[in-house]
Design an enzyme around this catalytic site. Structure first.
Site, mmCIF file in Angstrom:
data_model
loop_
_atom_site.group_PDB
_atom_site.id
_atom_site.type_symbol
_atom_site.label_atom_id
_atom_site.label_comp_id
_atom_site.label_asym_id
_atom_site.label_seq_id
_atom_site.Cartn_x
_atom_site.Cartn_y
_atom_site.Cartn_z
ATOM 1 N N ALA A 1 0.870 -1.183 0.000
ATOM 2 C CA ALA A 1 0.000 0.000 0.000
ATOM 3 C C ALA A 1 0.904 1.229 0.000
ATOM 4 C CB ALA A 1 -0.908 0.006 1.221
ATOM 5 N N GLU B 1 -5.739 -4.989 -8.487
ATOM 6 C CA GLU B 1 -5.580 -5.139 -7.033
ATOM 7 C C GLU B 1 -6.937 -5.062 -6.342
ATOM 8 O OE1 GLU B 1 -1.055 -3.418 -6.398
ATOM 9 O OE2 GLU B 1 -2.718 -2.005 -6.335
ATOM 10 N N GLY C 1 1.986 1.628 -8.125
ATOM 11 C CA GLY C 1 2.575 0.795 -9.179
ATOM 12 C C GLY C 1 1.627 0.575 -10.347
HETATM 13 C C1 5RP Z 1 0.781 -1.008 -6.861
HETATM 14 C C2 5RP Z 1 0.517 -0.727 -5.430
HETATM 15 C C3 5RP Z 1 1.626 -1.034 -4.472
HETATM 16 O O1 5RP Z 1 1.198 -2.041 -3.622
HETATM 17 C C4 5RP Z 1 1.973 0.212 -3.711
HETATM 18 O O2 5RP Z 1 2.317 1.207 -4.656
HETATM 19 C C5 5RP Z 1 3.137 -0.017 -2.760
HETATM 20 O O3 5RP Z 1 4.285 -0.272 -3.493
HETATM 21 P P1 5RP Z 1 5.706 -0.493 -2.821
HETATM 22 O O4 5RP Z 1 5.626 -1.770 -2.060
HETATM 23 O O5 5RP Z 1 6.653 -0.570 -3.990
HETATM 24 O O6 5RP Z 1 6.013 0.684 -1.930
HETATM 25 O O7 5RP Z 1 -0.522 -0.299 -5.016
HETATM 26 O O8 5RP Z 1 -0.255 -0.556 -7.671
#
Ligand code: 5RP
Length: 232
Positions: free
Chosen positions: A89, A109, A103
């Protein structure tokens, strides 16, 4: 916190969460750098401990990584349930409202999360905030007419920015859509905002995940700690 420290906390959270996956389970696998550590650990357990489970992934990237370890990945429509989904998250507050989509995988998701019996997030401690919104809120938008959606967001003061890749081209999601990031700084009324976004024609999904998560495993310098949502 520097990146190496942050990665160490993400890794610790990922390794802790991997313990939730046991033989015979159907597990949803999220996306992002924290989930990469989770999948590394699950891959290690498959190889060294003979762990057998089936995965449903929230992105093609995670699918590739999981399959490289020999983890069996199936289409979400080929399973009738998902036991647990473990995902990262971008922010989460004490009411278990969060932002996801950093991401660009927010749509898959949310679909995987919605069809899961249990949702667990893995984060480093910097992601736990008093008020969500400092992290720009991702919104997945259909490319056709996206300029008009962006203008509507501008008129509402949402400070939208079309997400671009390193070559300056719009980032495309696994569904070939655009991502528009809203630079809101703080979100005081997340339910109202969620309703406004999802009823805007052209919006496919937004990155507000409100009171959906059951458990958050927080990578903390003193060791992973668990926040449990008692209000679900
Ligand atoms: C992807 C997401 C990821 O879970 C979120 O961005 C966290 O990423 P990270 O673990 O690289 O900090 O929502 O869409």
């Amino acid at each position: 916190m520097d990146k190496a420290q942050q990665d160490a906390l993400k890794k610790a959270a990922g390794i802790e969460a991997a313990k939730l996956v046991t033989d015979g389970m159907i597990a949803g696998l999220g996306t992002g750098s924290t989930v990469r550590f989770l999948v590394d650990e699950l891959g290690r357990r498959v190889k060294e401990e003979g762990l057998q489970f089936t995965g449903v992934t929230t992105s093609r990237r995670t699918q590739e990584q999981a399959e490289s370890y020999g983890i069996k990945i199936v289409d979400i429509d080929d399973v009738d349930h998902i036991d647990v989904t473990i995902d990262g998250a971008d922010e989460v507050d004490k009411n278990f409202n969060g932002i996801k989509g950093g991401g660009a995988a927010l749509l898959w998701e949310k679909i995987v999360a919605t069809n899961s019996n249990q949702i667990v997030w893995i984060v480093d401690e910097s992601k736990v905030v008093d008020t969500i919104g400092k992290f720009p809120l991702p919104v997945e938008v259909i490319p056709f007419g996206a300029g008009h959606v962006i203008k509507k967001f501008e008129a509402k003061g949402y400070k939208p920015v079309l997400r671009l890749d390193a070559e300056g081209k719009p980032v495309r999601t696994d569904e070939n859509n655009y991502v528009v990031d809203l630079h809101l700084e703080r979100i005081d009324h997340p339910q109202d905002l969620a309703e406004d976004l999802i009823t805007t024609v052209g919006v496919v999904e937004h990155g507000l995940f409100l009171n959906m998560v059951d458990k958050v495993i927080v990578g903390d310098p003193n060791g992973p700690r668990v926040m449990t949502n008692g209000n679900k």
